[in-house]
Scaffold this motif. Structure first.
Motif, PDB file in Angstrom:
ATOM      1  N   MET A   1      46.398  16.170  40.819  1.00  0.00           N
ATOM      2  CA  MET A   1      46.689  17.687  40.800  1.00  0.00           C
ATOM      3  C   MET A   1      45.374  18.161  41.006  1.00  0.00           C
ATOM      4  N   ASN A   2      45.199  19.299  41.797  1.00  0.00           N
ATOM      5  CA  ASN A   2      43.973  19.926  41.923  1.00  0.00           C
ATOM      6  C   ASN A   2      43.873  21.235  40.992  1.00  0.00           C
ATOM      7  N   GLU A   3      43.186  20.914  40.097  1.00  0.00           N
ATOM      8  CA  GLU A   3      42.718  22.046  38.992  1.00  0.00           C
ATOM      9  C   GLU A   3      42.244  23.256  39.427  1.00  0.00           C
ATOM     10  N   LYS A   4      42.583  24.580  39.122  1.00  0.00           N
ATOM     11  CA  LYS A   4      42.151  25.774  39.773  1.00  0.00           C
ATOM     12  C   LYS A   4      40.979  26.146  38.737  1.00  0.00           C
ATOM     13  N   VAL A   5      39.835  26.412  39.439  1.00  0.00           N
ATOM     14  CA  VAL A   5      38.655  26.571  38.676  1.00  0.00           C
ATOM     15  C   VAL A   5      37.997  28.186  39.282  1.00  0.00           C
ATOM     16  N   LEU A   6      38.008  29.001  38.462  1.00  0.00           N
ATOM     17  CA  LEU A   6      37.449  30.325  38.882  1.00  0.00           C
ATOM     18  C   LEU A   6      35.966  30.304  38.459  1.00  0.00           C
TER      19      LEU A   6
ATOM     20  N   GLY B   1      37.119  17.537  43.577  1.00  0.00           N
ATOM     21  CA  GLY B   1      38.527  17.856  44.011  1.00  0.00           C
ATOM     22  C   GLY B   1      39.193  19.029  43.324  1.00  0.00           C
ATOM     23  N   TYR B   2      38.188  20.186  42.834  1.00  0.00           N
ATOM     24  CA  TYR B   2      38.922  21.048  42.221  1.00  0.00           C
ATOM     25  C   TYR B   2      39.084  21.962  43.389  1.00  0.00           C
ATOM     26  N   MET B   3      40.057  23.084  42.977  1.00  0.00           N
ATOM     27  CA  MET B   3      40.454  24.141  43.920  1.00  0.00           C
ATOM     28  C   MET B   3      39.633  25.279  43.206  1.00  0.00           C
ATOM     29  N   LEU B   4      38.708  25.810  44.314  1.00  0.00           N
ATOM     30  CA  LEU B   4      37.576  26.723  43.525  1.00  0.00           C
ATOM     31  C   LEU B   4      38.142  28.205  43.997  1.00  0.00           C
ATOM     32  N   PHE B   5      37.943  29.178  42.997  1.00  0.00           N
ATOM     33  CA  PHE B   5      37.881  30.645  43.346  1.00  0.00           C
ATOM     34  C   PHE B   5      36.603  31.109  42.934  1.00  0.00           C
ATOM     35  N   GLU B   6      36.286  32.191  43.579  1.00  0.00           N
ATOM     36  CA  GLU B   6      34.927  32.999  43.448  1.00  0.00           C
ATOM     37  C   GLU B   6      35.277  34.540  43.126  1.00  0.00           C
ATOM     38  N   ALA B   7      34.371  34.929  42.141  1.00  0.00           N
ATOM     39  CA  ALA B   7      34.557  36.433  41.990  1.00  0.00           C
ATOM     40  C   ALA B   7      33.056  36.781  41.475  1.00  0.00           C
ATOM     41  N   MET B   8      32.354  37.911  42.083  1.00  0.00           N
ATOM     42  CA  MET B   8      30.965  38.297  42.033  1.00  0.00           C
ATOM     43  C   MET B   8      30.893  39.249  41.163  1.00  0.00           C
ATOM     44  N   ASP B   9      31.750  39.920  40.280  1.00  0.00           N
ATOM     45  CA  ASP B   9      31.687  40.931  39.369  1.00  0.00           C
ATOM     46  C   ASP B   9      32.947  40.782  38.393  1.00  0.00           C
ATOM     47  N   GLY B  10      32.774  41.622  37.414  1.00  0.00           N
ATOM     48  CA  GLY B  10      33.824  41.450  36.260  1.00  0.00           C
ATOM     49  C   GLY B  10      35.060  41.925  36.560  1.00  0.00           C
TER      50      GLY B  10
ATOM     51  N   VAL C   1      30.667  19.170  31.764  1.00  0.00           N
ATOM     52  CA  VAL C   1      31.371  20.174  30.843  1.00  0.00           C
ATOM     53  C   VAL C   1      32.603  20.574  31.330  1.00  0.00           C
ATOM     54  N   VAL C   2      32.670  20.767  32.653  1.00  0.00           N
ATOM     55  CA  VAL C   2      34.049  21.260  33.274  1.00  0.00           C
ATOM     56  C   VAL C   2      35.003  20.367  32.956  1.00  0.00           C
ATOM     57  N   SER C   3      34.739  19.047  33.374  1.00  0.00           N
ATOM     58  CA  SER C   3      35.449  17.844  33.352  1.00  0.00           C
ATOM     59  C   SER C   3      35.966  17.712  32.098  1.00  0.00           C
ATOM     60  N   GLU C   4      35.134  17.712  30.991  1.00  0.00           N
ATOM     61  CA  GLU C   4      35.516  17.339  29.764  1.00  0.00           C
ATOM     62  C   GLU C   4      36.518  18.392  29.075  1.00  0.00           C
ATOM     63  N   MET C   5      36.093  19.822  29.551  1.00  0.00           N
ATOM     64  CA  MET C   5      37.193  20.797  28.886  1.00  0.00           C
ATOM     65  C   MET C   5      38.456  20.720  29.628  1.00  0.00           C
ATOM     66  N   LEU C   6      38.503  20.464  30.697  1.00  0.00           N
ATOM     67  CA  LEU C   6      39.624  20.124  31.372  1.00  0.00           C
ATOM     68  C   LEU C   6      40.606  19.015  30.861  1.00  0.00           C
ATOM     69  N   LEU C   7      39.961  17.806  30.658  1.00  0.00           N
ATOM     70  CA  LEU C   7      40.432  16.603  29.791  1.00  0.00           C
ATOM     71  C   LEU C   7      41.212  17.139  28.787  1.00  0.00           C
ATOM     72  N   ASP C   8      40.147  17.859  27.850  1.00  0.00           N
ATOM     73  CA  ASP C   8      40.529  18.324  26.616  1.00  0.00           C
ATOM     74  C   ASP C   8      41.855  19.256  26.556  1.00  0.00           C
ATOM     75  N   THR C   9      41.849  20.001  27.475  1.00  0.00           N
ATOM     76  CA  THR C   9      42.999  21.010  27.563  1.00  0.00           C
ATOM     77  C   THR C   9      44.402  20.064  27.825  1.00  0.00           C
ATOM     78  N   ALA C  10      44.253  18.991  28.826  1.00  0.00           N
ATOM     79  CA  ALA C  10      45.273  18.257  29.128  1.00  0.00           C
ATOM     80  C   ALA C  10      45.730  17.522  28.015  1.00  0.00           C
ATOM     81  N   GLY C  11      44.637  17.000  27.202  1.00  0.00           N
ATOM     82  CA  GLY C  11      45.371  16.183  26.230  1.00  0.00           C
ATOM     83  C   GLY C  11      45.813  17.096  25.023  1.00  0.00           C
ATOM     84  N   LYS C  12      45.874  18.381  25.039  1.00  0.00           N
ATOM     85  CA  LYS C  12      46.394  19.196  23.931  1.00  0.00           C
ATOM     86  C   LYS C  12      47.866  19.666  24.657  1.00  0.00           C
ATOM     87  N   GLY C  13      48.027  19.141  25.906  1.00  0.00           N
ATOM     88  CA  GLY C  13      49.478  19.698  26.504  1.00  0.00           C
ATOM     89  C   GLY C  13      49.348  20.860  26.872  1.00  0.00           C
ATOM     90  N   GLY C  14      48.420  21.517  27.265  1.00  0.00           N
ATOM     91  CA  GLY C  14      48.053  23.058  27.498  1.00  0.00           C
ATOM     92  C   GLY C  14      48.195  23.148  29.200  1.00  0.00           C
TER      93      GLY C  14
END
Ligand code: MN
Length: 128
Positions: free
Chosen positions: A1-6, A26-35, A115-128
């Motif tokens: 599955m393609n995880e969404k990264v903003l 393979g991530y699905m990218l979204f962009e924002a240029m201000d808060g 950093v990105v892939s580790e954090m996504l794996l971490d989240t998946a591992g916690k069932g989140g």
């Protein structure tokens, strides 16, 4: 599955380098240029991870993460704070505001991907 990264980044060059580096994984990218845009896109897309430059116009990064934490479905989304200053205390301020991780500029593409892939794996591992 393609995880969404903003990716929230107000520098066009940094935005391009960062999104290219992540798209090829393979991530699905979204962009924002201000808060404001970051909050709008996050609410609409419910990304799996947010890469958040803390120095951005309209709504600053730490305020963005505080507001995201109050949005339904975004309470626990991993948010990686990115800052150009990397001063002592930056990391703590980011974590206290609700960020999950921290990346200091300048960073290598390798470091970013790790950093990105580790954090996504971490989240998946916690069932989140
Ligand atoms: Mn910036």
């Amino acid at each position: 599955m393609n995880e969404k990264v903003l990716v929230v980044e107000d520098n066009a060059q940094n935005m391009m380098v960062t999104t290219m580096a992540l798209k090829t994984l393979g991530y699905m990218l979204f962009e924002a240029m201000d808060g404001e845009e970051a909050l709008r896109v996050a609410e609409r897309e419910k990304p799996d991870l947010v890469l958040l430059d803390l120095q951005i116009p309209k709504v600053e990064g730490l305020e963005v993460v505080k507001r995201m934490r109050k949005m339904p479905g975004l309470e626990k989304v991993p948010v990686i704070a990115v800052t150009a200053f990397a001063m002592k205390g930056d990391r703590d301020r980011a974590i206290n505001a609700g960020c999950s991780g921290y990346l200091a500029k300048p960073f290598s593409i390798h470091e970013l991907r790790r950093v990105v892939s580790e954090m996504l794996l971490d989240t998946a591992g916690k069932g989140g």
